[in-house]
Design a protein around this motif. Structure first.
Motif, PDB file in Angstrom:
ATOM      1  N   GLU A 222       2.746  29.608   9.468  1.00  0.00           N
ATOM      2  CA  GLU A 222       1.692  29.657   8.466  1.00  0.00           C
ATOM      3  C   GLU A 222       2.240  30.188   7.138  1.00  0.00           C
ATOM      4  O   GLU A 222       1.919  29.681   6.067  1.00  0.00           O
ATOM      5  N   GLY A 223       3.105  31.201   7.233  1.00  0.00           N
ATOM      6  CA  GLY A 223       3.717  31.748   6.032  1.00  0.00           C
ATOM      7  C   GLY A 223       4.593  30.719   5.328  1.00  0.00           C
ATOM      8  O   GLY A 223       4.581  30.620   4.093  1.00  0.00           O
ATOM      9  N   GLU A 226       2.321  28.287   3.582  1.00  0.00           N
ATOM     10  CA  GLU A 226       1.729  28.879   2.385  1.00  0.00           C
ATOM     11  C   GLU A 226       2.721  28.857   1.223  1.00  0.00           C
ATOM     12  O   GLU A 226       2.349  28.612   0.076  1.00  0.00           O
ATOM     13  N   ASP A 227       4.004  29.116   1.542  1.00  0.00           N
ATOM     14  CA  ASP A 227       5.039  29.048   0.503  1.00  0.00           C
ATOM     15  C   ASP A 227       5.161  27.623  -0.038  1.00  0.00           C
ATOM     16  O   ASP A 227       5.314  27.417  -1.248  1.00  0.00           O
ATOM     17  N   LYS A 228       5.095  26.641   0.862  1.00  0.00           N
ATOM     18  CA  LYS A 228       5.180  25.251   0.427  1.00  0.00           C
ATOM     19  C   LYS A 228       3.988  24.872  -0.452  1.00  0.00           C
ATOM     20  O   LYS A 228       4.130  24.159  -1.436  1.00  0.00           O
ATOM     21  N   MET A 229       2.804  25.357  -0.089  1.00  0.00           N
ATOM     22  CA  MET A 229       1.624  25.040  -0.876  1.00  0.00           C
ATOM     23  C   MET A 229       1.735  25.645  -2.273  1.00  0.00           C
ATOM     24  O   MET A 229       1.388  24.999  -3.272  1.00  0.00           O
ATOM     25  N   GLU A 230       2.217  26.881  -2.356  1.00  0.00           N
ATOM     26  CA  GLU A 230       2.379  27.523  -3.659  1.00  0.00           C
ATOM     27  C   GLU A 230       3.390  26.755  -4.516  1.00  0.00           C
ATOM     28  O   GLU A 230       3.175  26.535  -5.707  1.00  0.00           O
ATOM     29  N   TRP A 259      -4.208  19.829  -0.358  1.00  0.00           N
ATOM     30  CA  TRP A 259      -3.959  21.168  -0.883  1.00  0.00           C
ATOM     31  C   TRP A 259      -4.513  21.308  -2.296  1.00  0.00           C
ATOM     32  O   TRP A 259      -5.174  22.288  -2.627  1.00  0.00           O
ATOM     33  N   SER A 265      -6.615  24.224   4.345  1.00  0.00           N
ATOM     34  CA  SER A 265      -5.776  25.405   4.193  1.00  0.00           C
ATOM     35  C   SER A 265      -4.324  25.008   4.388  1.00  0.00           C
ATOM     36  O   SER A 265      -4.038  23.888   4.799  1.00  0.00           O
ATOM     37  N   PRO A 266      -3.363  25.918   4.151  1.00  0.00           N
ATOM     38  CA  PRO A 266      -1.968  25.581   4.327  1.00  0.00           C
ATOM     39  C   PRO A 266      -1.616  25.110   5.718  1.00  0.00           C
ATOM     40  O   PRO A 266      -0.684  24.336   5.896  1.00  0.00           O
TER      41      PRO A 266
END
Length: 268
Positions: A222-223, A226-230, A259, A265-266
């Motif tokens: 998940e982390g 989330e980095d990829k989404m950012e 996204w 969500s991510p």
């Protein structure tokens, strides 16, 4: 004392698992997952009702709002009388503001009635926030919030209830002892046998630790997402085409579109 089977797990994973408390969302979810007994215990103590019997429990249960924001409940339970309960574990004050409680109540109601049913069929509902500290600022171990008629103090009678529990208060009461257990890392330090047994299963048995290690990997994934989404959001703001963004972060163009639109969500 270490156990032989612990050698097959990463030491850092074992250390992290041992540090989990019920106040940690990811660990709490696994403790109450498919475990009616633990959920029933918490609701009985918070509500002061020994007769409450839980019929169904759903963990990380999503309630969809087709016209607005959907939400995911930490714990969503139904008792033997059809009453509904949402229990949220919140470490940050902003996650338990009054208007969030109001939104949870509203969305819960929207997902209960079937088309054509009368409003008197709405079940009695409870939103319970277990917070890290005194979120409301009244120095109360527990705060019951109900609508009243201002002019005479009479109850409005809509059967919608909001309860805040300050988990930092460990008084010598059933509720205080429960909150003490919510902050314990080891089963041996807990006072309630039901919760201690479940904590022991997840932290001290080979089967439980194996399960929790899979959870840790999901958290790590998940982390990463989330980095990829950012990164995708930043590249989009810089004007990079979606196809190139997808190639750069190694996900599909459709995922990038979702996204950016906020539809998912991510982790999907």
């Amino acid at each position: 004392m270490s156990k032989d089977w612990e050698e097959k797990f990463r030491p850092e994973d074992l250390q992290r698992i041992r540090g989990f408390r019920l106040m940690d969302d990811d660990f709490m979810s696994k403790c109450f997952e498919e475990n009616i007994e633990c959920t029933e215990l918490v609701l009985q103590i918070v509500l002061g009702r020994d007769d409450l019997k839980v019929e169904k429990v759903a963990i990380q249960h999503q309630l969809k709002n087709l016209q607005g924001r959907s939400i995911i409940f930490d714990i969503y339970a139904t008792d033997h009388a059809g009453k509904r309960y949402n229990v949220e574990i919140q470490q940050e004050d902003e996650g338990a503001i009054p208007k969030r409680a109001r939104y949870h109540l509203g969305l819960m109601d929207m997902n209960v009635l079937n088309p054509g049913e009368f409003f008197d069929k709405l079940p009695e509902t409870y939103i319970i926030f277990v917070t890290q500290d005194d979120t409301l600022g009244y120095r109360l171990p527990i705060a019951h919030v109900d609508r009243i008629i201002k002019e005479n103090g009479a109850e409005f009678g809509d059967e919608a209830h909001i309860i805040y529990v300050d988990s930092s208060k460990h008084e010598d009461t059933e509720l205080g002892r429960l909150m003490h257990d919510f902050h314990c890392k080891a089963a041996s330090d807990m006072q309630d046998g039901v919760l201690a047994k479940r904590i022991y299963e997840l932290k001290e048995s080979e089967e439980g630790v194996t399960h929790m290690c899979k959870v840790l990997e999901e958290i790590r994934e998940e982390g990463r997402m989330e980095d990829k989404m950012e990164t995708a959001n930043n590249l989009y703001k810089m004007g990079m085409p979606l196809e190139q963004i997808a190639q750069a972060v190694q996900v599909s163009v459709q995922m990038i579109q979702e996204w950016l639109s906020g539809e998912t969500s991510p982790v999907k």
